[in-house]
Design a protein around this motif. Structure first.
Motif, PDB file in Angstrom:
ATOM      1  N   ALA B 336       0.832  -1.204   0.000  1.00 25.52           N
ATOM      2  CA  ALA B 336       0.000   0.000   0.000  1.00 25.52           C
ATOM      3  C   ALA B 336       0.864   1.251   0.000  1.00 25.52           C
ATOM      4  O   ALA B 336       1.979   1.266   0.521  1.00 25.52           O
ATOM      5  N   SER B 340       2.680   3.701   6.825  1.00 26.94           N
ATOM      6  CA  SER B 340       2.479   3.785   8.272  1.00 26.94           C
ATOM      7  C   SER B 340       0.995   3.798   8.632  1.00 26.94           C
ATOM      8  O   SER B 340       0.617   3.376   9.717  1.00 26.94           O
ATOM      9  N   ARG B 341       0.139   4.259   7.725  1.00 36.59           N
ATOM     10  CA  ARG B 341      -1.280   4.306   8.067  1.00 36.59           C
ATOM     11  C   ARG B 341      -1.997   3.014   7.662  1.00 36.59           C
ATOM     12  O   ARG B 341      -2.912   2.565   8.344  1.00 36.59           O
ATOM     13  N   THR B 342      -1.590   2.426   6.543  1.00 41.42           N
ATOM     14  CA  THR B 342      -2.319   1.280   6.025  1.00 41.42           C
ATOM     15  C   THR B 342      -1.546  -0.027   6.127  1.00 41.42           C
ATOM     16  O   THR B 342      -2.097  -1.052   6.489  1.00 41.42           O
ATOM     17  N   ALA B 343      -0.255   0.012   5.812  1.00 45.53           N
ATOM     18  CA  ALA B 343       0.453  -1.246   5.616  1.00 45.53           C
ATOM     19  C   ALA B 343       1.232  -1.709   6.843  1.00 45.53           C
ATOM     20  O   ALA B 343       1.980  -2.680   6.763  1.00 45.53           O
ATOM     21  N   SER B 344       1.073  -1.013   7.970  1.00 45.10           N
ATOM     22  CA  SER B 344       1.733  -1.492   9.184  1.00 45.10           C
ATOM     23  C   SER B 344       1.016  -0.913  10.395  1.00 45.10           C
ATOM     24  O   SER B 344       0.225   0.010  10.278  1.00 45.10           O
ATOM     25  N   ALA B 345       1.312  -1.490  11.558  1.00 44.99           N
ATOM     26  CA  ALA B 345       0.824  -0.927  12.818  1.00 44.99           C
ATOM     27  C   ALA B 345       2.065  -0.537  13.611  1.00 44.99           C
ATOM     28  O   ALA B 345       2.806  -1.401  14.062  1.00 44.99           O
ATOM     29  N   THR B 347       2.747   0.642  16.531  1.00 43.97           N
ATOM     30  CA  THR B 347       2.966   0.270  17.917  1.00 43.97           C
ATOM     31  C   THR B 347       3.089  -1.247  18.093  1.00 43.97           C
ATOM     32  O   THR B 347       3.404  -1.716  19.172  1.00 43.97           O
ATOM     33  N   VAL B 409       7.108  -4.106   5.049  1.00 41.57           N
ATOM     34  CA  VAL B 409       5.891  -4.251   4.253  1.00 41.57           C
ATOM     35  C   VAL B 409       6.166  -5.154   3.051  1.00 41.57           C
ATOM     36  O   VAL B 409       5.412  -6.094   2.762  1.00 41.57           O
TER      37      VAL B 409
ATOM     38  N   ASN C 231      -4.206  -0.713  14.837  1.00 42.17           N
ATOM     39  CA  ASN C 231      -4.416   0.029  13.594  1.00 42.17           C
ATOM     40  C   ASN C 231      -5.495  -0.681  12.788  1.00 42.17           C
ATOM     41  O   ASN C 231      -5.224  -1.689  12.141  1.00 42.17           O
ATOM     42  N   ARG C 233      -7.124   0.134  10.117  1.00 40.29           N
ATOM     43  CA  ARG C 233      -6.963   0.122   8.659  1.00 40.29           C
ATOM     44  C   ARG C 233      -5.982  -0.966   8.235  1.00 40.29           C
ATOM     45  O   ARG C 233      -6.164  -1.634   7.228  1.00 40.29           O
ATOM     46  N   PHE C 234      -4.944  -1.132   9.044  1.00 42.24           N
ATOM     47  CA  PHE C 234      -3.950  -2.173   8.765  1.00 42.24           C
ATOM     48  C   PHE C 234      -4.597  -3.556   8.832  1.00 42.24           C
ATOM     49  O   PHE C 234      -4.384  -4.407   7.961  1.00 42.24           O
ATOM     50  N   TYR C 237      -6.688  -4.060   5.789  1.00 41.85           N
ATOM     51  CA  TYR C 237      -5.787  -4.255   4.659  1.00 41.85           C
ATOM     52  C   TYR C 237      -5.257  -5.691   4.628  1.00 41.85           C
ATOM     53  O   TYR C 237      -5.098  -6.291   3.572  1.00 41.85           O
TER      54      TYR C 237
END
Lengths: 304, 503, 349
Positions: B336, B340-345, B347, B409, C231, C233-234, C237
């Protein structure tokens, strides 16, 4: 039934039901506009309601009650301002704990200051008195509802107009709108988002204080534990339904006020009060569902 | 003494020395380019000039006076304006409200809206930046929004205008007219700082160049006296731009097919009747200026965004009605755009980040229960294989640099070994070394016979990797070319909406 | 994300201590503020503290604490499950009442042998609580009505309906307070330790608690919940079916609350009485315990046990030195408020 709905008492009841929700919803509207989600309306109202009764009881004057309600609730909202606007804590978690704190604190103080549990009332205590506005009050059917309310009711509607004008036409209103929409853009133009958030939260506290005042000294003169009974949450729902625009928010409050009056009316007709008391909540939930199905609510997810 | 000087600027971030005794001198009315690769420290330097960061050492001298900018307010006060790469606009408000914000003309307690609109119109006319003062910003195209950002700075009497990667969102044609505007501003005495990594722009518009690498100034050049090779050497320390080793290879059978896809975006139709086929062993590049429907297209293909018509087929199987999990199972993996917002978490640990998608399958999960030892081993293997610089598999990934996070990612998505890989801006904001690594991995993936859909706003990346290229403009495919047919000029024309007939 | 969640996953002592520190300070602040409140209304802060502690653990009081911890742990878990994934169920009050009311009805009126009746009462109470919460979830999924608001508002009609049932059609005419008839001996949960208020409900809740902690740490489902909490959204996804998860998560949360209602009615109150389930504020303390732990189940359990001790102490304090026990609830909310403000739990995203 028809006669009942058109009765002066029904409209009067509706206006009374609208007022506290409307005042709290205005507080929520302002908060939303600076990008804070204020779910502590319930708690702030409760603090206001208690402080109004305590103030009125101890000072023996209505002015004391009004002053205490506004001051206490504003101070209480200071906790939200401090935690949420300054320290940037999670506004939902702070809101939840403030609501619970308000419930605990008021019932503690009810016991320790006023020496009762459950409900405190004092017949000598001064409540808000109804005005008589010549002309308006003489109208048929709705005369009492429109022309013979206490000053706070009229103030609440003036505030709707004032806040609408403030947001739309003043420089400070524009700044508030900007901060709520895109805080970092506002900051790069030199707007002090933190200061606006504090100011708005405290103003919201004062509004909730008035809402609480209306509950405890508006038509009755008593305080009972958890007397807000979810009205703060209904106000939150009104803010969502009206998408934080003053006039639509006020319209939602009118709907809920009418539901409240309707519940009372049906109770008068013999329906059990446990069922009729649920009317405002059910109407609110239905309104949220209808609006949601028509995609009127912000798509934003409200999670912690 | 120069008009604007930044003297011995040092700025440290945890683990990074972003600016290492940087000196910058700019004359009044000059167009000065600040160049460097990603992570060279140019954005940090500009953030310091605009008061967004305080320098750890060093100071700014403007017009002979030593300045300390504690916030953008101070910078604006002294005539510094900045147009950020991601615009900072209030979309629901009007153009004039955005411009006069916090400097509203008043009549008593109220905003004098008439006067504000008049002033905005005058300002726009004076600088040749036509704009409708009462339009809502949300309805404006990107090029006009950029104009609005420039007007915002000019309304505040900016004498120094910082433009951060201003052409990233523009077509080549729009870029040319932006350069006109910049030159015009400079002629009128405005000093322009142009932050970019694009050589042709610098050569076309700037007067002088300061080049940064790894937080240090590596060269100061006069544009008229230099050439692209010299600039590249200063930027990269090497003589040539990156080249990707790639051999021609015949494409195989169709893996992903998109038929007449329609996607409605937030306020408009984002993807309009898009059809294409992606074959195994090829990289299909989607070129286009950012915001022409590429994100929506990709999100619709992977299932993050609902479709409003058409069909998506993976290996001949219609997946249009399937949720994300079903599409992934059908053989899709997805790098993606927003890591940092979509393809991983951020924390969550590397272990948790690397297990997503594998957490319901053997060997990591057996009968719905996790085998933590397998999970740890899995993470360690991927970390080693992709040379991810991280303290350990339990370290939260939010602490990693852009390049290393992107490797997390990519490691996870490639590990799916899916026949279709969708790579969206795979190298945005990562350092040069990581770009090379990622490009090599993508090519290797293609050579293994996988099909890759590459979306990138960087024409150079599209040109370097793709076997075929399609160009999107306003939600439609306006051109489909083989790599041999594509050159920068042709693509640029299509990206601006030019049709085949016009070419 | 949270002090506790981090704490639970590591074993190194320094990190342990480090992440507990904010909680420690918050408790100190909570006691200080409550002491100050007590002081200003003329009550002794020191007396408050000593009576609280004595009342929680001294002699047989410890059984009171355990008995109180059972519903509180349950309600904490009911709140913690959705919080783990970053969503809230503020309506556990209504789900608790529905569960209790339905269990009482089954236990009283279902024509079946005792053993069957008690099992069915527990199961139905659980299912009804779960269904009511799942209804709120459906509202969010299909009509985008935020759970935060809908769960809270839905509590009122649930309580109203059950209240009406025991006021009119199901009322026991022999008692003054609106209640159902008394549940016969054979359909009650038995005492686990004779002479104490601890009953079989303890086993049920302990089993549920162990199961939840285990699933949270070791199952694919728990992993998905945790990642969504970090997260959303993660998680989406990566293929996590968010809507389906919301639905079943809310069902599980409401079911837990419904089970507690059934256990309280069948195990200690022996009738469904209007207001009796909500009066002890299990919901409130449970929600706070879950928030304190950042939704991490073991942390929520520990916090709930501590809160139970605090409240038992509160009863004793009220009896012996006449400091209203509601002060303990003030204390709990101040601890969470302080932690949330400092960003030690639930950092803003």
């Amino acid at each position: 039934m028809t006669s009942f709905f058109l009765s002066p008492a029904f409209f009067d009841q509706a206006v009374l039901g609208i007022t506290p929700i409307l005042l709290a919803a205005l507080a929520g509207t302002l908060s939303e506009r600076v990008g804070l989600f204020n779910i502590a309306l319930e708690g702030q109202m409760l603090v206001g309601a208690f402080a109004a009764v305590a103030g009125s009881h101890f000072t023996g004057s209505l002015a004391g009650g009004v002053l205490m309600a506004v001051v206490a609730s504003t101070l209480f909202s200071g906790l939200l301002a401090f935690g949420s606007a300054i320290l940037r804590g999670n506004d939902i978690v702070i809101g939840i704990s403030l609501n619970l704190l308000a419930a605990g604190l008021t019932s503690f103080l009810l016991r320790s200051l006023l020496g009762v549990s459950g409900t405190f009332s004092d017949s000598a205590m001064a409540g808000l008195t109804r005005l008589h506005i010549p002309g308006l009050a003489d109208l048929p059917v709705i005369g009492r509802a429109l022309g013979e309310q206490n000053p706070l009711v009229y103030l609440s509607w003036l505030l709707v107009a004032a806040i609408a004008i403030f947001l739309a036409y003043t420089p400070w209103g524009l700044r508030v709108r900007g901060i709520g929409e895109q805080a970092d853009a506002a900051v790069t133009l030199g707007a002090n988002a933190v200061r606006y958030r504090i100011a708005v939260t405290l103003a919201g506290g004062a509004l909730c204080g008035l809402a609480g005042l209306q509950l405890s000294l508006g038509s009755l003169t008593l305080f009972s534990e958890n007397m807000t009974a979810g009205r703060g949450w209904i106000a939150v729902a009104a803010v969502m339904l009206g998408r934080a625009r003053p006039l639509p928010v006020a319209a939602a409050c009118v709907l809920f006020g009418i539901a409240d009056a309707l519940g009372l009316k049906l109770q008068g007709e013999g329906l059990p009060n446990q069922i009729t008391d649920s009317a405002p909540y059910v109407v609110t939930l239905i309104a949220l569902v209808v609006a949601g199905l028509r995609q009127k609510i912000d798509g934003r997810k409200l999670s912690v | 003494m120069a008009f604007l000087e930044m003297i011995d600027i040092v700025k440290r971030f945890p683990g990074v020395l972003a600016n290492d005794h940087v000196n910058l001198a700019v004359e009044q009315g000059e167009i000065h380019a600040v160049m460097g690769e990603n992570g060279a420290g140019k954005s940090t330097l500009m953030a310091i000039l605009y008061g967004l960061h305080a320098p750890d050492e060093g100071y700014i001298r403007l017009d002979g006076k030593t300045e300390i900018f504690r916030s953008p307010i101070d910078a604006i006060e002294r005539g510094v304006g900045m147009v950020h790469q991601s615009f900072k606009l209030f979309e629901s408000l009007t153009v004039w409200e955005n411009i006069v914000y916090r400097r509203e003309p008043r009549r008593g307690l109220f905003i004098d809206a008439k006067a504000a609109q008049r002033q905005v119109a005058e300002l726009a006319a004076r600088y040749g930046l036509p704009i409708d003062p009462i339009a809502r910003v949300g309805t404006l195209p990107v090029g006009v929004r950029q104009r609005l950002e420039i007007l915002k700075a000019l309304y505040r009497h900016a004498r120094i205008l910082i433009l951060d990667e201003p052409t990233a969102v523009l077509t080549p044609g729009e870029a040319v007219s932006l350069f006109e505007v910049i030159r015009n501003l400079a002629v009128n005495g405005c000093t322009v700082l142009l932050v970019t990594h694009k050589l042709n722009e610098v050569m076309a518009v700037s007067d002088r160049i300061t080049v940064l690498r790894d937080g240090k100034v590596t060269d100061r050049l006069v544009t008229a006296e230099t050439n692209p090779t010299e600039i590249v050497r200063a930027m990269t320390g090497r003589n040539v731009l990156l080249q990707v080793g790639k051999t021609a290879r015949p494409a195989g059978e169709i893996r992903l097919e998109v038929k007449h896809l329609v996607v409605d975006g937030r306020n408009r139709r984002a993807v309009d009747d898009v059809s294409f086929a992606l074959r195994s062993g090829e990289i299909l590049g989607i070129a286009g200026v950012a915001g022409n429907g590429q994100s929506e297209l990709v999100e619709a293909i992977v299932g993050l965004w609902p479709t409003d018509g058409g069909a998506i087929l993976v290996d001949g199987k219609d997946v249009t009605a399937l949720p994300i999990a079903g599409r992934r199972d059908a053989g899709m993996s997805y790098i993606a755009e927003d890591r940092s917002r979509t393809a991983s978490a951020g924390t969550a640990s590397a272990m948790d980040n690397l297990a997503l998608g594998f957490h319901r399958r053997r060997p990591i999960a057996v009968h719905g229960l996790l085998n933590l030892r397998e999970m740890r081993g899995w993470a360690r293997t991927l970390i080693r294989k992709f040379d991810i610089r991280i303290a350990g598999e339990t370290t939260p990934v939010g602490t990693l640099s852009g390049g290393n996070l992107q490797k997390i990612v990519i490691a996870r998505e490639l590990a799916h070994d899916a026949p279709v890989l969708i790579a969206e801006q795979p190298t945005r904001g990562v350092d040069v070394g990581a770009i090379e690594f990622i490009h090599a991995e993508l090519v290797a993936e293609r050579d293994r016979g996988h099909a890759i859909l590459l979306v990138s706003a960087e024409l150079s990346e599209i040109m370097a990797l793709s076997d075929r290229i399609i160009v999107m403009f306003e939600g439609r495919i306006v051109a489909s070319l083989t790599r041999a047919e594509a050159d920068e000029a042709t693509l640029g024309l299509y990206m601006a909406g030019g049709r085949k007939e016009a070419a | 994300m949270s002090a506790f969640a981090g704490l639970m996953r590591t074993t190194k002592l320094p990190q342990w201590v480090g992440s507990l520190l904010p909680v420690f300070w918050a408790v100190i602040v909570g006691f200080a503020v409550c002491g100050a409140i007590a002081g200003t209304v003329g009550l002794s802060p020191l007396l408050m503290l000593t009576e609280l502690i004595k009342g929680a653990v001294e002699g047989p009081q410890i059984f009171e604490t355990v008995a109180r911890a059972v519903p509180l742990v349950g309600m904490a878990l009911a709140a913690a499950m959705p919080l783990r994934a970053g969503i809230v169920n503020l309506g556990t009050d209504g789900q608790l009442v529905l569960g209790g009311c339905v269990a009482a009805i089954i236990a009283l009126y279902l024509p079946a042998p005792d053993g069957v009746r008690i099992v069915l009462a527990l199961i139905t109470g659980t299912l009804v609580g779960g269904a009511y919460a799942a209804l709120a979830a459906a509202g969010e999924i299909y009509a985008r009505v935020p759970l935060l608001v809908s769960t809270w508002l839905m509590s009122y009609p649930a309580k109203g309906l059950c209240g009406w049932l025991v006021h009119a059609p199901l009322a026991d005419p022999l008692v003054a307070w609106p209640s159902t008839r008394r549940i016969p001996l054979g359909t009650r949960l038995e005492h686990l330790i004779p002479g104490t208020p601890i009953n079989d409900g303890f086993l049920l809740i302990a089993f549920a608690a162990i199961l939840i902690v285990f699933l949270d740490r070791r199952s694919s489902v728990g992993y998905e919940l945790r990642l969504r909490g970090l997260n959303e959204r993660f998680a989406r996804y990566g293929g996590v079916a968010i809507d389906r998860q919301t639905f079943w998560l809310m069902f599980a949360s409401g079911a837990m609350a419904g089970l507690i209602g059934a256990v309280l009615v069948l195990g200690s109150q022996y009738r469904f009485t209007d207001g009796a389930l909500t009066a002890p504020q299990y919901t409130w303390s449970g929600t706070l315990a879950a928030l304190l732990a950042g939704g991490e189940p073991l942390g929520a359990i520990i916090a709930a046990v501590l809160f139970a001790a605090l409240q038992t102490g509160g009863f004793a304090m009220e009896r012996s030195v006449e400091i209203p026990r509601v002060l303990t609830m003030v204390l709990e909310s101040i601890v969470i408020l302080f932690l949330a403000m400092r960003g030690a739990i639930w950092r803003r995203r």
